[in-house]
Design a protein around this motif. Structure first.
Motif, PDB file in Angstrom:
ATOM      1  N   ILE C 320       0.878  -1.162   0.110  1.00 23.71           N
ATOM      2  CA  ILE C 320       0.099   0.206  -0.016  1.00 23.71           C
ATOM      3  C   ILE C 320       0.741   1.329   0.045  1.00 23.71           C
ATOM      4  O   ILE C 320       1.869   1.339   1.014  1.00 23.71           O
ATOM      5  CB  ILE C 320      -0.953   0.164   1.289  1.00 23.71           C
ATOM      6  N   ARG C 328      -3.662   7.085  -2.717  1.00 21.64           N
ATOM      7  CA  ARG C 328      -3.272   5.725  -2.150  1.00 21.64           C
ATOM      8  C   ARG C 328      -3.467   4.711  -3.426  1.00 21.64           C
ATOM      9  O   ARG C 328      -4.188   4.784  -4.172  1.00 21.64           O
ATOM     10  CB  ARG C 328      -4.613   5.328  -1.072  1.00 21.64           C
ATOM     11  N   SER C 330      -2.417   0.700  -4.954  1.00 17.08           N
ATOM     12  CA  SER C 330      -2.101  -0.619  -4.242  1.00 17.08           C
ATOM     13  C   SER C 330      -0.961  -1.306  -5.402  1.00 17.08           C
ATOM     14  O   SER C 330      -1.537  -1.214  -6.741  1.00 17.08           O
ATOM     15  CB  SER C 330      -2.718  -1.486  -3.886  1.00 17.08           C
TER      16      SER C 330
END
Lengths: 283, 254, 366
Positions: C320, C328, C330
């Motif tokens: 993350i 954000r 991933s």
């Protein structure tokens, strides 16, 4: 933990002792009484005998047994025939509608069947609603004399006991997984076949419970024949009652009750057999 | 199945079930002593009903018996249901069996069993025999009603209470009883109506000194239909319908 | 290839709610087709329309060239494996499987032969005399399949057939179902809400949402080139960037992402100034640490991010990340020859890139 044990002892023993003294003991007394002789001064003579049972093989009694059986079987069949479609439709209603309809069937279940039996006198009597309706429709020319015959008593039994058939039927059909009918239809069964081969066998415990709740009371609700039927319509229940309250032959009344209870045990046996199967299936 | 066909079948059964009761109620307002025909509305029969002091005594007898019987039966039945649910004990199967048998056995057999018992114990028939018999035949219905509610609850709740230090009595009074209030109320109402309507068992265990309503009605019914009797039955019907209504509402609330 | 089922302009309205809206779908003979969508998307309704338990409000369905309007379920050449199986509890395994054949009034010997054959196919010969309640979940599943295929339907409809099974059993049954379908050569239409199941088993996947078909394609097409943000989100995880097209040339376009300019190929004909989403799958994102990037000249063109969490998954490591703008991300990193020790530390700075062309650029949903 003293108080835990004390609570447990109290909780178990109150009901246990109560039912032992006021239910189990009297049942045993009925069994004992059925093997005693009728006394001249006391109600019982302490002589063991089977005369109360051999006495039952008597054309008059056998005739009443047979008629009671016929009447209660007819009652049961009529209740089943009227009640099954009813419960079947009820179980498939939408949630909201179902609760309302269910409540309408629970009310007669709660109300006194004596009062409900009394209520049909007004319908069945010679100038009653039924005759007036049939006369107006020109279906009959003379009023029918139904009241105080065995037909009235039959009608009263069906009317009184119908809710007792509907509720257990509804209880099983409510839990019924209707996708099983879809599955049967998908596999090539038509509606009728899906009904007879899937719905009926799976609802068998409900059918048997309903039969149990109707068949025995139909024989023993003595007040219905007394209110609605004539002198000729006396059934097993009236016979037992008369032995206790009029004929004063308690041992004979007891033996007839034992025969009745034995018949009940037979029905329970059938019910358990089916329920056991059901348990295996469901769990 | 065809929708309108289904609806008319339901309606047909409801008419069969309700028509006699409605006719009975309507004729309790009929301004005529004997006729099956409508002679205009009156409250005369209800007025007579409420001025009949003999009947009032009988009605009070019935209410007392039913109130006491249902209250005691609910208490015993509640403890019994909790015991059957929580504990393993000697005779548990027997207790379960007796409860089951008492529900399916015809009232008539119960009635004669009580009669023989009271005779053997030399108790004369009257208030006490009626009360004992009524309590006894109500207990199984209480047990079954409450047991079906308990088995639906989460056993972990009781474990959690114990874990937090409650003893069985506290678990019973602070956890089980409050959770089961709807079931307890329903069981009490059911017992009350069962007791209030009972004819069969009462026939065997009542004495001449303590008359109750169902037996009074039974004796009157044999004499035929009268508007007063219609009025009396209507009042009783109203009472039981209200009780059934409350029971359903209480049970559904949860 | 002929179409065993043709769905034309099907609309289904319950009370006042539109459950399906002008659905068109061709099902190829012998294919494994999956209807995939969240619950309430209409996939089960579509299945029930094909099986005949519901009639469409409008539109038509052809099965094997025949319009099946008004035809009850038992007269259609399709069979269903129901959700949680709907096995008849009062019948044995044998009787359950024989039920359909008995309804067709086939001769006893033929019924016996075909039931035996079906039992052998699902390896339940020894349990023929048991009741459904005495079987495990996986065994019940096999009975349900045998009960349907013993009738030799043209199409087998499966309504969430694996949803009642636990994870490892479900994996095994997926493989078994797929090989069974190959062996039998009949068309399977499977309904599921499990995207992994849909991708791993199907020849083609139909993505449905709110009563309409969103996309039809092979699992790979659907995963790699979703045609809407909705499909992309439903099938797997995606990093989504909202941006505008800065410039367009013949085959390329330029986007500003996290303050950096990227030149990417313009596959869908995006126009200058248009608002678009750019999607990158986590497994397509590579995260380089300082030592790996130090020598690269283009390192200023990569997006910088901080490691927030490191999730070790056995064959992969999931990261993350947080960019400077607070977005954000991933990323899934694979252990392979190039990069054997994926040793990320929390709060470490990494440089993120992806293989050009593996991104998906979609116009804003209206």
């Amino acid at each position: 933990m003293m108080s835990n044990r004390l609570f447990k002892i109290i909780a178990i023993n109150i009901i246990f002792i109560w039912l032992a003294v006021l239910a189990l003991l009297p049942f045993i007394m009925v069994v004992v009484a059925s093997f005693l002789q009728q006394g001249d001064e006391n109600l019982f003579n302490w002589h063991l005998t089977v005369i109360n049972y051999t006495q039952l093989i008597n054309p008059i009694f056998l005739h009443i047994f047979w008629r009671s059986l016929v009447v209660s079987v007819i009652t049961t069949i009529l209740c089943l025939a009227l009640g099954y479609p009813f419960a079947y439709i009820l179980a498939q209603l939408s949630e909201k509608l179902r609760l309302a309809c269910l409540f309408l069937i629970i009310i007669p279940f709660w109300t006194s069947s004596l009062i409900r039996s009394y209520a049909i006198i007004t319908i069945l009597k010679t100038q009653g609603l039924l005759n007036q309706l049939l006369l107006t429709l020109h279906l009959i020319h003379q009023p029918l004399h139904i009241l105080y015959t065995q037909y009235a008593s039959q009608v009263g039994l069906v009317y009184s006991l119908l809710p007792f058939m509907v509720l257990p039927l509804y209880a099983t059909l409510e839990k019924f997984d209707w996708r099983l009918v879809d599955a049967a239809r998908d596999l090539g069964a038509n509606r009728l076949r899906a009904f007879w081969q899937i719905v009926v066998p799976i609802s068998a415990p409900g059918i048997i419970a309903g039969v149990m709740l109707v068949l025995l009371p139909a024989m023993t609700l003595f007040y219905i024949p007394e209110i609605l039927g004539g002198a000729k319509s006396i059934l097993l229940g009236n016979l037992i009652k008369n032995q206790f309250l009029e004929g004063q032959n308690w041992p004979l009344g007891s033996s007839i009750s034992i025969v009745l209870t034995f018949f009940m045990a037979l029905l329970i046996g059938v019910y358990w057999k089916f329920n056991k199967n059901k348990k295996q299936v469901l769990i | 199945m065809n929708k309108s066909l289904s609806a008319s079948y339901l309606a047909f059964i409801y008419v069969i079930l309700y028509l006699p009761i409605l006719v009975l109620i309507v004729f309790s307002f009929n301004n005529s002593m004997f006729s099956g025909l409508w002679h205009g509305a009156t409250l005369k029969w209800y007025r007579e009903l409420f001025h009949d002091s003999g009947l009032q005594v009988i009605a009070i007898h019935s209410l007392i018996i039913s109130f006491l019987a249902s209250t005691v039966a609910t208490f015993i039945g509640l403890l019994g249901a909790v015991a059957l649910f929580k504990y393993q004990f000697f005779g548990k199967k027997l207790l379960n069996g007796v409860v089951f048998i008492m529900i399916v056995i015809p009232d008539l057999v119960l009635g004669i069993a009580f009669l023989i018992l009271f005779h053997a114990l030399n108790i004369s028939l009257g208030f006490w025999t009626l009360l004992l018999a009524h309590i006894t035949f109500c207990i199984p219905f209480v047990v079954v009603t409450i047991l079906s509610r308990i088995t639906g609850t989460d056993k972990n709740l009781f474990e959690a209470a114990k874990d937090l230090g409650a003893n069985d009595f506290i678990v019973f009074s602070k956890i089980i009883v409050p959770m089961l209030i709807p079931g307890i109320v329903a069981a009490w109402l059911l017992s009350f109506t069962l007791s209030f309507d009972d004819v069969v068992i009462s026939t065997f265990v009542s004495g001449p000194d303590f008359q109750i309503l169902p037996l009074y009605i039974f004796s009157q019914v044999k004499l035929g239909v009268t508007p007063e009797l219609n009025a009396l039955c209507s009042v009783i019907l109203l009472l039981t319908v209200v009780m059934a209504l409350i029971a359903q509402m209480v049970l559904k609330k949860k | 290839m002929n179409n065993v089922i043709k769905v034309r302009n099907i609309t289904k309205v319950y009370h006042d709610t539109v459950v399906l809206e002008s659905i068109n779908l061709d099902v190829n003979s012998g294919e494994f087709l999956t209807l995939l969508g969240p619950s309430g998307c209409g996939k089960t309704t579509l299945l029930r329309l094909i099986s005949g338990f519901e009639e469409p409000t409008a539109g038509s369905i052809m099965i094997n060239g025949r319009d099946v309007k008004g035809l009850p379920p038992h007269l259609r050449d399709v069979n269903t494996v129901f959700q949680s199986y709907a096995l008849f509890p009062h019948m044995t395994v044998y009787e359950n499987i024989a039920f359909g054949l008995k309804c067709k009034k086939l001769p006893k010997t033929e019924i016996a032969d075909r039931v035996q054959e079906a039992l052998a196919m699902v390896r339940l010969e020894k349990l023929a005399g048991r009741r459904p309640a005495q079987l495990s979940g996986g065994q019940q599943q096999r009975v349900a399949i045998a009960r349907a295929v013993v009738n030799k339907p043209l199409v087998l409809l499966l309504d969430e057939p694996l949803s009642a099974l636990d994870y490892s059993l479900r994996k095994n049954m997926q493989i078994e179902l797929k090989s069974l379908q190959r062996k039998l050569g009949i068309t399977f239409i499977l309904v599921t809400h499990d995207q992994e199941e849909a991708l791993s088993m199907s020849d083609r996947v139909v993505i449905m949402d709110e009563g309409i078909i969103q996309q039809v394609g092979t699992p790979r097409q659907i995963y790699e080139s979703p045609n809407s943000l909705h499909v992309a989100k439903f099938i797997g995880e995606a990093n989504i960037f909202e941006t505008e097209v800065l410039s367009v040339s013949e085959n390329h376009l330029q986007l500003r992402i996290e303050g950096k300019i990227f030149t990417l190929s313009n596959k869908r004909g995006a126009k200058l100034g248009q608002s678009v989403y750019m999607l990158v799958r986590p497994e397509d994102l590579r995260a380089w640490d300082k030592s790996e990037i130090i020598d690269r000249e283009d390192k200023d063109e990569l997006i910088q991010a901080t490691v927030e969490q490191v999730i070790y998954k056995g064959s992969t490591v999931d990261l993350i990340l947080r960019t400077a703008s607070g977005k954000r991300l991933s990323a899934t990193e694979f252990f392979d020859e190039d990069d054997e020790d994926l040793d990320y530390k929390i709060n470490e700075t990494v440089w993120v890139e992806w293989m050009p062309g593996w991104e998906v650029i979609l116009p804003y949903d209206e």
